[in-house]
Design an enzyme around this catalytic site. Structure first.
Site, PDB file in Angstrom:
ATOM      1  N   ARG A 186       0.827  -1.215   0.000  1.00 50.15           N
ATOM      2  CA  ARG A 186       0.000   0.000   0.000  1.00 50.15           C
ATOM      3  C   ARG A 186       0.860   1.264   0.000  1.00 50.15           C
ATOM      4  O   ARG A 186       0.422   2.337  -0.405  1.00 50.15           O
ATOM      5  CB  ARG A 186      -0.995  -0.002   1.182  1.00 50.15           C
ATOM      6  CG  ARG A 186      -1.905   1.221   1.208  1.00 50.15           C
ATOM      7  CD  ARG A 186      -3.274   0.967   1.853  1.00 50.15           C
ATOM      8  NE  ARG A 186      -3.187   0.198   3.069  1.00 50.15           N
ATOM      9  CZ  ARG A 186      -2.845   0.679   4.273  1.00 50.15           C
ATOM     10  NH1 ARG A 186      -2.564   1.951   4.398  1.00 50.15           N
ATOM     11  NH2 ARG A 186      -2.800  -0.119   5.320  1.00 50.15           N
ATOM     12  N   TYR A 235     -16.326  13.953 -16.197  1.00 51.89           N
ATOM     13  CA  TYR A 235     -16.761  12.557 -16.135  1.00 51.89           C
ATOM     14  C   TYR A 235     -17.814  12.435 -15.006  1.00 51.89           C
ATOM     15  O   TYR A 235     -17.652  13.040 -13.936  1.00 51.89           O
ATOM     16  CB  TYR A 235     -15.544  11.664 -15.880  1.00 51.89           C
ATOM     17  CG  TYR A 235     -15.917  10.266 -15.496  1.00 51.89           C
ATOM     18  CD1 TYR A 235     -16.698   9.473 -16.333  1.00 51.89           C
ATOM     19  CD2 TYR A 235     -15.517   9.726 -14.277  1.00 51.89           C
ATOM     20  CE1 TYR A 235     -17.070   8.192 -15.975  1.00 51.89           C
ATOM     21  CE2 TYR A 235     -15.875   8.437 -13.911  1.00 51.89           C
ATOM     22  CZ  TYR A 235     -16.659   7.680 -14.773  1.00 51.89           C
ATOM     23  OH  TYR A 235     -17.028   6.418 -14.410  1.00 51.89           O
ATOM     24  N   ASP A 264      -7.489  16.708 -15.477  1.00 49.26           N
ATOM     25  CA  ASP A 264      -7.686  15.304 -15.846  1.00 49.26           C
ATOM     26  C   ASP A 264      -7.287  15.172 -17.315  1.00 49.26           C
ATOM     27  O   ASP A 264      -7.937  15.731 -18.203  1.00 49.26           O
ATOM     28  CB  ASP A 264      -9.160  14.929 -15.634  1.00 49.26           C
ATOM     29  CG  ASP A 264      -9.429  13.455 -15.939  1.00 49.26           C
ATOM     30  OD1 ASP A 264      -8.730  12.889 -16.795  1.00 49.26           O
ATOM     31  OD2 ASP A 264     -10.368  12.889 -15.344  1.00 49.26           O
ATOM     32  N   LYS A 282      -7.830   3.762 -19.462  1.00 47.11           N
ATOM     33  CA  LYS A 282      -8.090   4.162 -20.834  1.00 47.11           C
ATOM     34  C   LYS A 282      -6.812   4.057 -21.679  1.00 47.11           C
ATOM     35  O   LYS A 282      -6.263   2.991 -21.769  1.00 47.11           O
ATOM     36  CB  LYS A 282      -8.690   5.572 -20.818  1.00 47.11           C
ATOM     37  CG  LYS A 282      -9.813   5.752 -19.752  1.00 47.11           C
ATOM     38  CD  LYS A 282     -11.030   4.934 -20.059  1.00 47.11           C
ATOM     39  CE  LYS A 282     -12.048   4.736 -18.964  1.00 47.11           C
ATOM     40  NZ  LYS A 282     -12.208   5.630 -17.876  1.00 47.11           N
TER      41      LYS A 282
HETATM   42  C1  LIG Z   1     -12.135  11.615 -17.952  1.00 52.52           C
HETATM   43  C2  LIG Z   1     -12.252  10.512 -16.948  1.00 52.52           C
HETATM   44  N1  LIG Z   1     -11.702  10.677 -15.738  1.00 52.52           N
HETATM   45  C3  LIG Z   1     -11.802   9.729 -14.787  1.00 52.52           C
HETATM   46  C4  LIG Z   1     -12.475   8.549 -15.011  1.00 52.52           C
HETATM   47  C5  LIG Z   1     -12.579   7.530 -13.912  1.00 52.52           C
HETATM   48  O1  LIG Z   1     -11.686   6.500 -14.167  1.00 52.52           O
HETATM   49  P1  LIG Z   1     -11.891   4.983 -13.616  1.00 52.52           P
HETATM   50  O2  LIG Z   1     -13.081   4.432 -14.306  1.00 52.52           O
HETATM   51  O3  LIG Z   1     -10.592   4.345 -14.010  1.00 52.52           O
HETATM   52  O4  LIG Z   1     -12.072   5.081 -12.151  1.00 52.52           O
HETATM   53  C6  LIG Z   1     -13.044   8.329 -16.258  1.00 52.52           C
HETATM   54  C7  LIG Z   1     -13.765   7.071 -16.519  1.00 52.52           C
HETATM   55  O5  LIG Z   1     -14.435   6.913 -17.526  1.00 52.52           O
HETATM   56  C8  LIG Z   1     -12.942   9.332 -17.256  1.00 52.52           C
HETATM   57  O6  LIG Z   1     -13.486   9.192 -18.467  1.00 52.52           O
END
Ligand SMILES: Cc1ncc(COP(=O)(O)O)c(C=O)c1O
Length: 397
Positions: A59, A112, A186, A211
């Site tokens: 961790r 998101y 992000d 992704k």
């Molecule tokens: C732009 C963006 N940020 C964060 C996330 C969250 O990621 P995770 O699904 O790996 O927790 C996503 C998920 O689709 C996303 O599209």
């Protein structure tokens, strides 16, 4: 020592690697262990006190994950990186490190869906004040900053409508007001292959590595990248104590594997997405196309400046709205109806009822997320085959 000026593809393969002294393994071994054995009680104490390096417990760090973190830091041009069990793990570990009761966060309204939920429904329950604005409107950014603002949070290109925010301009305004405020970006949609927010003035980058960074649709993972002091805080507080959202060593191995081809994958995603955006833009059954590579996209010039490619995500609305959009999704033969993005397979989804169902109808409208919006993650198949599938679907409308 890695040449700091090496190209992206070279860094993705070589940066952060450690020579395997024991067996000379070419690829990074998977240290699938939860804990590490100390030579003595005193050594364990010194490691916990930070007086001696070496591992303690996964961790807090793991040799396989360490390599990956150094590599992603190099790709994002950051000093340090913390790997997490998901993108939401990265975002929540970073935000709980920055914010607390009485603090104020300014966030873009187009995020998101689960990030929006964390900010709007989660952090507000614990005394954090959140204002949602349009960060592509620089006047709105300036007007939103307050004495207790600790963070400005944005996505560019934004999920799901690919809105573009000028990262450098936002960072300049925010830091002129108060250099302590963290600008958090992000970078999931662009990926570090196309955009480096830290080089543009952002303080922190977060990723859903689920992704493009992994690229193969077989892990859930995330990263926080920033300066070394901030990443230590995230690791030792946000991640260790607040979320516990730690990346598993096998997941680290899979991402290390995926990163080796990232530059090639991103070039193909971009090339195909550009062709598909142009095809949709010219189609008489399509109402609007949202792709920063199109000259008619309002953020095109900024995207051309801050990104080295326009990415693999294309959003669009068909004539006939939500019902026609649903019909299109249901008629796909090769393209998978699925959330997530950045995979080898082309994926299509309906944000209002899926990834962004955490928004109310009013919030969707206020955030520029149309009820009929369709989001396409352009995969690595031959582009003619992706277009052929869209063509047969659009012909049915
Ligand atoms: C732009 C963006 N940020 C964060 C996330 C969250 O990621 P995770 O699904 O790996 O927790 C996503 C998920 O689709 C996303 O599209």
């Amino acid at each position: 020592m890695m040449n700091p000026n090496a190209g992206f593809g070279t860094k993705a393969i070589h940066a952060g690697n450690v020579k395997d002294q024991q067996y000379g393994a070419l690829t990074t071994p998977i240290y699938q262990t939860s804990t590490f054995v100390f030579d003595t009680c005193e050594q364990g104490g010194r490691r916990f006190a930070g007086e001696e390096g070496g591992h303690i417990y996964t961790r807090l760090g793991n040799p396989t994950t360490d390599v990956l973190e150094r590599k992603v830091a190099a790709l994002e041009c950051g000093e340090a990186c913390v790997a997490t069990a998901s993108g939401m793990g990265a975002i929540s570990s970073a935000l709980w490190t920055i914010a607390g009761a009485g603090k104020h966060i300014v966030a873009d309204a187009t995020l998101y869906g689960c990030t929006f939920a964390l900010l709007n429904h989660g952090m507000t329950r614990y005394g954090v004040e959140v204002d949602f604005i349009d960060t592509s409107d620089l006047g709105a950014v300036k007007a939103a900053l307050k004495e207790n603002t600790c963070c400005v949070y944005l996505e560019t290109p934004a999920n799901p409508n690919l809105k573009i925010t000028d990262i450098a301009a936002v960072a300049e305004i925010v830091h002129a007001y108060n250099p302590e405020i963290k600008v958090v970006c992000d970078n999931t949609f662009a990926s570090p292959a196309l955009q480096n927010p830290l080089k543009l003035g952002a303080d922190v980058v977060v990723h859903s590595a689920t992704k493009y960074l992994n690229g193969h649709g077989d892990v859930i993972a995330g990263f926080v990248v920033g300066d070394a002091a901030f990443c230590t805080q995230v690791r030792m507080f946000g991640l260790k104590d607040m979320t516990g959202a730690v990346m598993d060593p096998f997941c680290s191995f899979l991402i290390l594997r995926g990163l080796k081809t990232m530059e090639l994958r991103m070039a193909r995603h971009c090339e195909s997405a550009e062709k598909i955006a142009a095809y949709l833009d010219a189609h008489d059954k399509v109402e609007t196309v949202y792709y920063p590579g199109l000259a008619n996209h309002p953020g095109h010039d900024i995207a051309a400046r801050q990104m080295s490619g326009f990415g693999g995500m294309v959003s669009f609305e068909v004539k006939g709205g939500r019902a026609a959009g649903a019909k299109l999704l249901n008629s796909m033969k090769m393209i998978a109806v699925a959330v997530s993005l950045g995979d080898a397979e082309t994926l299509i989804e309906h944000p209002a009822s899926m990834t962004h169902s955490t928004y109310s109808e009013e919030e969707l409208a206020a955030s520029g997320i149309g009820a009929g919006l369709i989001r396409l993650s352009v995969g690595l198949e031959n582009v003619e085959d992706i277009i052929a599938d869209l063509e047969q679907g659009l012909a049915q409308l």
